[in-house]
Design an enzyme around this catalytic site. Structure first.
Site, PDB file in Angstrom:
ATOM      1  CB  SER B 327     -35.296  91.778  50.230  1.00 53.26           C
ATOM      2  OG  SER B 327     -34.118  92.347  50.750  1.00 53.26           O
ATOM      3  CG  ASP B 351     -33.538 104.963  53.991  1.00 59.39           C
ATOM      4  OD1 ASP B 351     -32.887 104.822  55.057  1.00 59.39           O
ATOM      5  OD2 ASP B 351     -33.253 104.380  52.908  1.00 59.39           O
ATOM      6  CG  ASP B 364     -31.217 101.154  53.372  1.00 57.68           C
ATOM      7  OD1 ASP B 364     -31.307 100.089  52.730  1.00 57.68           O
ATOM      8  OD2 ASP B 364     -32.140 101.991  53.495  1.00 57.68           O
ATOM      9  CG  HIS B 370     -33.804 103.702  49.216  1.00 60.36           C
ATOM     10  ND1 HIS B 370     -33.407 103.379  47.955  1.00 60.36           N
ATOM     11  CD2 HIS B 370     -33.355 102.705  50.016  1.00 60.36           C
ATOM     12  CE1 HIS B 370     -32.765 102.220  47.976  1.00 60.36           C
ATOM     13  NE2 HIS B 370     -32.725 101.788  49.225  1.00 60.36           N
ATOM     14  CB  CYS B 383     -36.352 100.984  51.612  1.00 60.26           C
ATOM     15  SG  CYS B 383     -35.817 102.032  52.972  1.00 60.26           S
TER      16      CYS B 383
END
Lengths: 377, 627
Positions: B327, B351, B364, B370, B383
Site C-alpha cells: 500500500s 467502495d 478489499d 469503506h 482503500c
C-alpha cells in the site's frame, strides 16, 4: 769478520739462479694480484701475502736445482702421484659431490695437484730416455702414461684439473714431435664436435638425455654455458653474473673497489676463479689487456727458454710448463667471459689459493733452472 | 750428464715452439676479441644489466583514506602492526614450517585454516600472513630465531580497521586481499599496475569499493641498492607515497545506530534521505556483519557462518532486496491520478468492498468496504478498491510512464556499486522478462493489483526512499549519495559531491498538497496513528504490507517456513510534513502488518533526527573496539 768479498759471493749465490725477466714479470703479476685482492677480498690479503712469499721461496729453491736433479725426481714423483690417485679412488673423502681428497690422518691432500707437475716431468723423462730412437710406439706409451692419471682425475670428478694435467702432458708429447698427421685430424674432429654440440644443444640438453661417461653436473655446466638463461638462479648464475661484471666494466672500468657486481655479492667466487671479472669490472678492458700482455711476455720468455735448453728433457719440460700457464690463463679467461664452461681453473698467479700459486711458481723455478743450464754456443 | 742433441732435432723442436707461439697468440686474440665484444661493443647492455641488478624499486604503500560520518566520527581507519609472513615458494614444507613457528608463536587452528585459504587463492611467490598483530614479545622471539626460517619474515603492515564494527557495514563495505580476478583487472591498466605494486588489499564492497580510486592514494617508491640476496644496502632515492583521500559521508552514525537498534533481531532495510539534497542519512540492512573479519582474510568458519545463515547477513537488502511496496505505492498512484487527470481529489468512489474485473473479483481487506471514499480517505484508510479501479482507468502504460519519472524500476545512481533495478511492471518489461509468447503478453487483469503495489511490482528500499524524497521535495529529484566530501589528505582541499538535481518534475503544488494531507492523515488518525501518538512534529507517512515474494535465490528452510511466509511490513514517511528534512522507507521482513512492525522503527528514527530523542532502553552500540 765477513769480508766484502764474502758478502758479494753470498749474494751471487742467491741471485745467480734467478732469471731477472721472469722474476720481474712474475712480481708485476703478483703485484696486480695484490691490488685486485685488496678490492675483491681484503680480509684475505695477509694470507695471500704469505702464500706469495712461500711461492717465491719455492721458486728460488727450484731455480737453484740443476735440471738433472729434476730429471731424477720424475719417476718417483709420478709413481707417488699415481698411487695417491688410486688411493683417492678407493678411500678418498667426498666433498661437494666429488671424491678429491685423501685423508692422511694429519692432513688432507689433493693428489691431482701434484700431477700437474709430475706429468710433464715424467713424460719429458721418458722422451729423454728414448732420445735418438723415438718411434711411433713411444708415443703410444706416452699416451698411456698421460691417460691413466687423467682418467683417475676425471672420475673424481675434477674436470678443471684433468684439463690442466691433460694439457701439460699433451704439450710434452706435442713438443716431442707428435706427427701433425695425428694432431690436425684430432683438432678438426674436436672443432666439429663443438660445432655439433652448439647447433644441437636443444636436443642434447633435454633433461632426459644422458651423456655417456660424464656426470650430470658436467652436462649441466656445458648446457648452461650454451644457454645460461636456462638456469639463471642456479648453474647459469656464475656465467651470467660474470659476463655482466665484465661487460659493465667498459673500457676503463668502474674504478678500484667501485665494482657493483663485485661488492654487492652478485659475482660468485670473486677472489678465486672469477677474480678476472673483478679486474674487468673495476679496471675495464684496459686492465684485461694489461694482464693478457703480461701473460704473453711470461709465455714468450718461457718458450724462448725452451728453445735454448741444453737437453731434450729441458726443452720438453720448459715448453710444457710454459704452455700450462697458457692453458690456465686461456681456460680461466674463457670461463669468466662466458665462452668456456665453468670448470674451476684459477687465473695463474692472481687467483687466491696457496696450492696453485706454489705449483705455478714451482713451474717458474723449473724454467729458471733450465735457463741457468741452457745450451751455450 | 750433458747430452748433446742433434742440430736437426733442435730445429724441429723450434718449429714446434713457433707453432705453440702461434697457438698462444691465436688463443689470446680470441679471448681479447671476446672482451672487446663484452666491454666495448655490448657495454651499454651489460651496464644496464648491472644497474638493474643493483637497483631495486621498492613500492611504499600509501595510507588508505579515512572514512568519517557527516559529523567526523571515524568509521574506517588504519593502524600499523607486525605480521608474520610466509612465502610458500621459499620454504620447503609449509606445514612443518608452521609447526616449528607454533613452538614459540601462538598460531591457532583458525590461523592455519585462513592461511591455507590464502595459499589456494594466491600465487606461490607472494608473501602471505600466517599471523597478524604480533605482540612485541613474539616479534622479539621470532627475530632471535629468524636464521632458522628462510622464507619467513616479519613485516610492518597497515591494517584497515572499522572502529564502529557492524555499524553501517552494508554502506561502508570492506576491503580484502586482492584476488586473482581483481589482479587481472588491475593488470589491464599499466598505471594501475604501477600504483598497486605495494598494495595487497582492495575495496570489495560498499564505499570501500566504489571510492577505491580516491581511498587508495598514490604508491610511493624507494630506490634502493640491493645485494645479491635482495637485502637493501642503502637508499638511493625516495618518492613518498601520497595518502588516499578521506571520505566524509552524508551518513549520521548516531542516526544509523538508532535505526539499526530499532530493528532488534528483525531482518529488513531502511533508507533515510535528506529530500533537499539527496544526502543519505541512514542506510540500514539488517542483519549486519563485522567488516573487520575480512581485513586479514576471513577464516573459513566465519565465512561459512555468514554465507549459510538463513538470515543472509551478507545480503545488502537496502540495495539489492526488491520487495513489492504494498500500500505504500498508493500515494504515488494517487499523485499519478491527479497529474494525469484520471481523478480529482474530491471525486467520490463508492467502495462495496470489492472490485470486479471481467470474471475476477478483487477484494478489499475490509469486508463490506469503506463506503464513500475520496482521494484523501483512500490513502488514510488504505482503500484497495479505490486503487483497483484507478489502476484500471489509468492503464498499465500510463502507470509505468508516470512511475518511471519517480525512479521506480531504475537505478537511483547511488555511489555504491551493484544496485538492483527492481521491477516496474509494463508490457515492455514483460516482453523482456519472459521468453514464451503466451507469457510475454500483458493481460489487462494484471494491471488491477499493480494499483495496490502488488503483482509484479518490486522495488528496493533505496528506490522507495528516493521516490518518497522526491515527493517530499516537491518533485525535485536528487541523486542519492553517501559521500558528502572527498578531502585530499595532503593538501586538505575538499571536493564536495554536489547535490545533483537529476530532474524537476513539475507536479502541481495543489496535487502535492492533497497527497501530503492524506499522508499526514495516515499518521494522525489513519493506519499509522498509533505509532506516531504524541509526536511533536507532523509526519506524512503511509503503511504497507507486502505479500511474501521470496527474495531472489533465497532458500526456505522447512523448520522456520511459517515465520518466513508472513508478510513484509513496509512504511514510507517524510517529516516535518510542511518543510521536510528527512524522507525514508522502512521494510521489516516477515514483520506482518506495516503499521505494527515498520512504522515504530520510523518513529524512533524521526524522533532522534528531528527531536534528538534517544529511544529508551536501547543499549549503546559497541563503540571504539579495541585494536
Amino acid at each position: 769478520m765477513i769480508t766484502l768479498g764474502e758478502v758479494r759471493y753470498f749474494l751471487q749465490r742467491i741471485v745467480r739462479p734467478i732469471d731477472p725477466f721472469l722474476l720481474v714479470i712474475s712480481l708485476i703479476i703478483m703485484g696486480c694480484a695484490y691490488v685486485v685482492m685488496l678490492s675483491a677480498s681484503p680480509e684475505r690479503i695477509n694470507s695471500h701475502i704469505i702464500n706469495i712469499c712461500a711461492a717465491l721461496v719455492v721458486m728460488w729453491i727450484v731455480a737453484g736445482q740443476p735440471p738433472q736433479r729434476l730429471h731424477n725426481f720424475a719417476v718417483p714423483l709420478y709413481v707417488l702421484g699415481l698411487l695417491l690417485l688410486i688411493g683417492v679412488a678407493l678411500f678418498g673423502d667426498v666433498s661437494k659431490g666429488a671424491r678429491r681428497w685423501l685423508n692422511l690422518g694429519v692432513m688432507r691432500i689433493q693428489p691431482s695437484e701434484l700431477m700437474k707437475i709430475a706429468m710433464p716431468l715424467m713424460l719429458a723423462w721418458y722422451f729423454q730416455r728414448r732420445e735418438g730412437s723415438l718411434k711411433f710406439y713411444d708415443f703410444l706409451v706416452a699416451i698411456v702414461i698421460l691417460a691413466v692419471p687423467t682418467a683417475l682425475i676425471i672420475i673424481q670428478p675434477d674436470l678443471g684439473t684433468a684439463i690442466l694435467v691433460l694439457a701439460a702432458g699433451f704439450f710434452v708429447i706435442f713438443f716431442a714431435g707428435l706427427s701433425w698427421k695425428l694432431i690436425i685430424p684430432a683438432g678438426v674432429l674436436g672443432i666439429a664436435a663443438i660445432v655439433a654440440i652448439v647447433s644441437y644443444q636443444d636436443q642434447i640438453c633435454a633433461s632426459d638425455v644422458k651423456w655417456p661417461g660424464l656426470h650430470d653436473y658436467q652436462k649441466h655446466r656445458v648446457c648452461t654455458l650454451l644457454d645460461p638463461s636456462s638456469d639463471p638462479r642456479g648453474k647459469g648464475f656464475h656465467t651470467i653474473q660474470s659476463t655482466i661484471a665484465v661487460g659493465s666494466g667498459g673500457f676503463f672500468g668502474k674504478g678500484w673497489r667501485m665494482g657493483t657486481q663485485t661488492h654487492l655479492d652478485f659475482l660468485p667466487e670473486r677472489h678465486t676463479d672469477f677474480i678476472l671479472a673483478v679486474v674487468s669490472e673495476e679496471f675495464g678492458f684496459a686492465g684485461v689487456l694489461a694482464i693478457a700482455i703480461l701473460y704473453c711476455l711470461l709465455i714468450g720468455r718461457g718458450l724462448l727458454i725452451a728453445s735454448n735448453a741444453a737437453t731434450m728433457f729441458g726443452r720438453l719440460l720448459a715448453g710444457a710448463v710454459t704452455m700450462i700457464f697458457f692453458t690456465f690463463a686461456f681456460v680461466n679467461m674463457g670461463m669468466v667471459s662466458g665462452i668456456l664452461p665453468v670448470v674451476g681453473v684459477p687465473l695463474p698467479m692472481i687467483s687466491y689459493g696457496g696450492t696453485s700459486l706454489v705449483t705455478l711458481c714451482l713451474g717458474i723455478g723449473i724454467l729458471m733452472s733450465i735457463q741457468q743450464h741452457r745450451r751455450r754456443r | 750428464m750433458e747430452l748433446k742433441a742433434p742440430e736437426q732435432e733442435v730445429s724441429r723442436f723450434r718449429a714446434r715452439v713457433a707453432a705453440a707461439a702461434v697457438l698462444v697468440l691465436v688463443g689470446f686474440a680470441l679471448i681479447i676479441a671476446r672482451f672487446v665484444y663484452l666491454q666495448i661493443i655490448r657495454y651499454d647492455y651489460y651496464s644496464t644489466r648491472a644497474e638493474e641488478n643493483r637497483i631495486s624499486l621498492v613500492p611504499i604503500e600509501p595510507n588508505r583514506g579515512l572514512i568519517t560520518d557527516r559529523k567526523g566520527v571515524v568509521m574506517a581507519r588504519n593502524y600499523s602492526a607486525y605480521t608474520l609472513e610466509i612465502t610458500p615458494s621459499k620454504v620447503g614444507n609449509v606445514d612443518d614450517t608452521i609447526d616449528d613457528l607454533a613452538e614459540f608463536i601462538d598460531i591457532q587452528a583458525k590461523d592455519r585454516k585462513r592461511f591455507k585459504k590464502l595459499v589456494e587463492e594466491s600465487k606461490n611467490f607472494e608473501s602471505l600472513p600466517i599471523r597478524t598483530r604480533l605482540t612485541d614479545e613474539e616479534v622479539a622471539k621470532f627475530i632471535a630465531r629468524r636464521y632458522r626460517f628462510p622464507g619467513v619474515d616479519i613485516k610492518a603492515r597497515l591494517f584497515r580497521q572499522y572502529p564502529l564494527n557492524d555499524l553501517a557495514s552494508h554502506a561502508i563495505g570492506y576491503i580484502g586481499r586482492i584476488n586473482q580476478k581483481e589482479m587481472a583487472k588491475i593488470e589491464e591498466d599499466d598505471d594501475m599496475v604501477e600504483n598497486y605494486r605495494g598494495t595487497e588489499h582492495i575495496g570489495k564492497t560498499g564505499l570501500e569499493q566504489s571510492y577505491e580510486n580516491d581511498l587508495h592514494g598514490v604508491t610511493g617508491f624507494e630506490q634502493v641498492e640491493v645485494d645479491a640476496s635482495g637485502r637493501a644496502v642503502r637508499s638511493l632515492a625516495r618518492t613518498p607515497p601520497i595518502p588516499g583521500n578521506n571520505l566524509q559521508l552524508t551518513l549520521d552514525s548516531d542516526l544509523q545506530r538508532v535505526a539499526e537498534q530499532a530493528f532488534g533481531d528483525r531482518r529488513g532495510a531502511l533508507v533515510a534521505i535528506d529530500p533537499n539534497n539527496g544526502d543519505i542519512l541512514a542506510f540500514v540492512s539488517m542483519p549486519r556483519f563485522d567488516p573487520n573479519l575480512f581485513v586479514d582474510g576471513i577464516t573459513p568458519d566465519n565465512w561459512d557462518v555468514l554465507n549459510t545463515s538463513a538470515d543472509k547477513p551478507m545480503l545488502n537488502r537496502a540495495l539489492n532486496g526488491a520487495y513489492p511496496p504494498g500500500s505504500t505505492f498508493k500515494p504515488f498512484m494517487a499523485l499519478g491520478a491527479l497529474e494525469t487527470g484520471k481523478r480529482s481529489a474530491s471525486m467520490i468512489f463508492n467502495d462495496p468492498g470489492y472490485f470486479v474485473f471481467g470474471n475476477n473479483t478483487f477484494h478489499d481487506d475490509k469486508v463490506g468496504g469503506h463506503g464513500a471514499v475520496d482521494m484523501v480517505k483512500s490513502i488514510v484508510v488504505s482503500c484497495d478498491s479505490y486503487y483497483y479501479s484507478l489502476a484500471n482507468d489509468m492503464g498499465i502504460d500510463l502507470i509505468a510512464s508516470f512511475m518511471s519519472k519517480l525512479g521506480f524500476g531504475a537505478r537511483t545512481g547511488i555511489d555504491i556499486e551493484g544496485e538492483s533495478v527492481g521491477v516496474l511492471p509494463s508490457p515492455e518489461w514483460k516482453k523482456r522478462r519472459f521468453k514464451r509468447p503466451e507469457q510475454q503478453k500483458w493481460y489487462a487483469g494484471e494491471t488491477i493489483s499493480i494499483g495496490i503495489g502488488q503483482g509484479y511490482n518490486a522495488y528496493t528500499m533505496l528506490q522507495m526512499a528516493h521516490a518518497t524524497a522526491t515527493l517530499a521535495g516537491g518533485g525535485v529529484v536528487y541523486k542519492p549519495h553517501l559521500v558528502k566530501y572527498v578531502t585530499d589528505a595532503a593538501s586538505g582541499k575538499r571536493r564536495t559531491i554536489e547535490p545533483t538535481p537529476i530532474a524537476t518534475l513539475d507536479f502541481k503544488p495543489e496535487h502535492l498538497d492533497v497527497i501530503r494531507r492524506a499522508m499526514v492523515g495516515v499518521t494522525t488518525f489513519g493506519t499509522g496513528a498509533k505509532a506516531f501518538q504524541g509526536a511533536k512534529y507532523q509526519v506524512a507517512g503511509k503503511t504497507g504490507t507486502a505479500q511474501v515474494f521470496s527474495l531472489k535465490g533465497a532458500k526456505y528452510h522447512e523448520g522456520d517456513v511459517h515465520e518466513r511466509l508472513r508478510d513484509h511490513a513496509v512504511f514510507i514517511a517524510y517529516a516535518p510534513a510542511d518543510h521536510p528534512k528527512i524522507a525514508m522507507a522502512v521494510l521489516v521482513e516477515n514483520g506482518g502488518w506495516g503499521a505494527q512492525a515498520a512504522a515504530p522503527i520510523a518513529r524512533q528514527v524521526l524522533d532522534y533526527y528531528l527531536e534528538g530523542i534517544k529511544p529508551t532502553g536501547a543499549a549503546p552500540d559497541e563503540e571504539g573496539a579495541e585494536e
